[in-house]
Design a protein around this motif. Structure first.
Motif, short mmCIF file in Angstrom:
data_model
loop_
_atom_site.label_atom_id
_atom_site.label_comp_id
_atom_site.label_asym_id
_atom_site.label_seq_id
_atom_site.Cartn_x
_atom_site.Cartn_y
_atom_site.Cartn_z
N GLY A 1 0.83 -1.21 0.00
CA GLY A 1 0.00 0.00 0.00
C GLY A 1 0.85 1.25 0.00
O GLY A 1 0.56 2.22 -0.71
N ASP A 2 1.94 1.23 0.78
CA ASP A 2 2.86 2.38 0.79
C ASP A 2 3.49 2.56 -0.58
O ASP A 2 3.60 3.69 -1.08
N VAL A 3 3.92 1.46 -1.19
CA VAL A 3 4.53 1.54 -2.53
C VAL A 3 3.54 2.12 -3.52
O VAL A 3 3.89 3.00 -4.32
N LEU A 4 2.29 1.65 -3.47
CA LEU A 4 1.27 2.18 -4.39
C LEU A 4 1.07 3.67 -4.18
O LEU A 4 0.88 4.42 -5.15
N TRP A 5 1.08 4.11 -2.93
CA TRP A 5 0.91 5.53 -2.66
C TRP A 5 2.05 6.34 -3.29
O TRP A 5 1.82 7.36 -3.93
N VAL B 1 3.94 5.52 -5.82
CA VAL B 1 3.80 5.48 -7.28
C VAL B 1 2.73 6.48 -7.72
O VAL B 1 2.92 7.22 -8.69
N ALA B 2 1.61 6.50 -7.01
CA ALA B 2 0.53 7.43 -7.38
C ALA B 2 0.98 8.88 -7.25
O ALA B 2 0.66 9.71 -8.10
N VAL B 3 1.73 9.20 -6.20
CA VAL B 3 2.21 10.57 -6.00
C VAL B 3 3.18 10.95 -7.13
O VAL B 3 3.10 12.06 -7.68
N LEU B 4 4.09 10.05 -7.46
CA LEU B 4 5.03 10.34 -8.55
C LEU B 4 4.31 10.52 -9.88
O LEU B 4 4.62 11.44 -10.65
N TYR C 1 2.65 13.88 -9.89
CA TYR C 1 3.63 14.96 -9.99
C TYR C 1 4.10 15.14 -11.43
O TYR C 1 4.28 16.27 -11.89
N PHE C 2 4.30 14.04 -12.14
CA PHE C 2 4.78 14.11 -13.51
C PHE C 2 3.64 14.06 -14.54
O PHE C 2 3.88 13.90 -15.72
N ASP C 3 2.41 14.21 -14.05
CA ASP C 3 1.22 14.22 -14.90
C ASP C 3 1.15 12.99 -15.80
O ASP C 3 0.94 13.10 -17.02
N LEU C 4 1.36 11.83 -15.19
CA LEU C 4 1.28 10.56 -15.91
C LEU C 4 0.04 9.81 -15.45
O LEU C 4 -0.25 9.76 -14.26
N SER C 5 -0.64 9.22 -16.39
CA SER C 5 -1.80 8.40 -16.07
C SER C 5 -1.34 7.02 -15.62
O SER C 5 -0.58 6.34 -16.32
N LEU C 6 -1.78 6.59 -14.42
CA LEU C 6 -1.42 5.26 -13.96
C LEU C 6 -1.96 4.19 -14.90
O LEU C 6 -1.32 3.15 -15.09
N ASP C 7 -3.10 4.45 -15.50
CA ASP C 7 -3.66 3.51 -16.47
C ASP C 7 -2.71 3.35 -17.66
O ASP C 7 -2.42 2.23 -18.08
N HIS C 8 -2.20 4.47 -18.16
CA HIS C 8 -1.27 4.42 -19.29
C HIS C 8 0.02 3.70 -18.90
O HIS C 8 0.54 2.88 -19.65
#
Length: 55
Positions: A11-15, A17-20, A23-30
């Motif tokens: 869960g911490d790792v996912l958080w 990744v989501a923050v990064l 920050y870089f305006d990347l879609s996690l889906d993409h």
């Protein structure tokens, strides 16, 4: 480490990744889809367990 500890760590790792990604305006889906495509390509080429493509 038991499963619940592992789940909390993941869960911490996912958080992070989501923050990064945000920050870089990347879609996690993409990002996820591109990774699945990359791994499928490696599997098809027989290099899934290799050293990667861009190292």
């Amino acid at each position: 480490m038991d499963r619940s500890d592992l789940a909390r760590e993941l869960g911490d790792v996912l958080w992070y990744v989501a923050v990064l990604a945000d920050y870089f305006d990347l879609s996690l889906d993409h990002v996820a889809r591109a990774n699945v495509e990359k791994l499928a390509s490696r599997r098809e080429r027989g290099v899934l367990g290799g050293a990667g493509d861009k190292r």
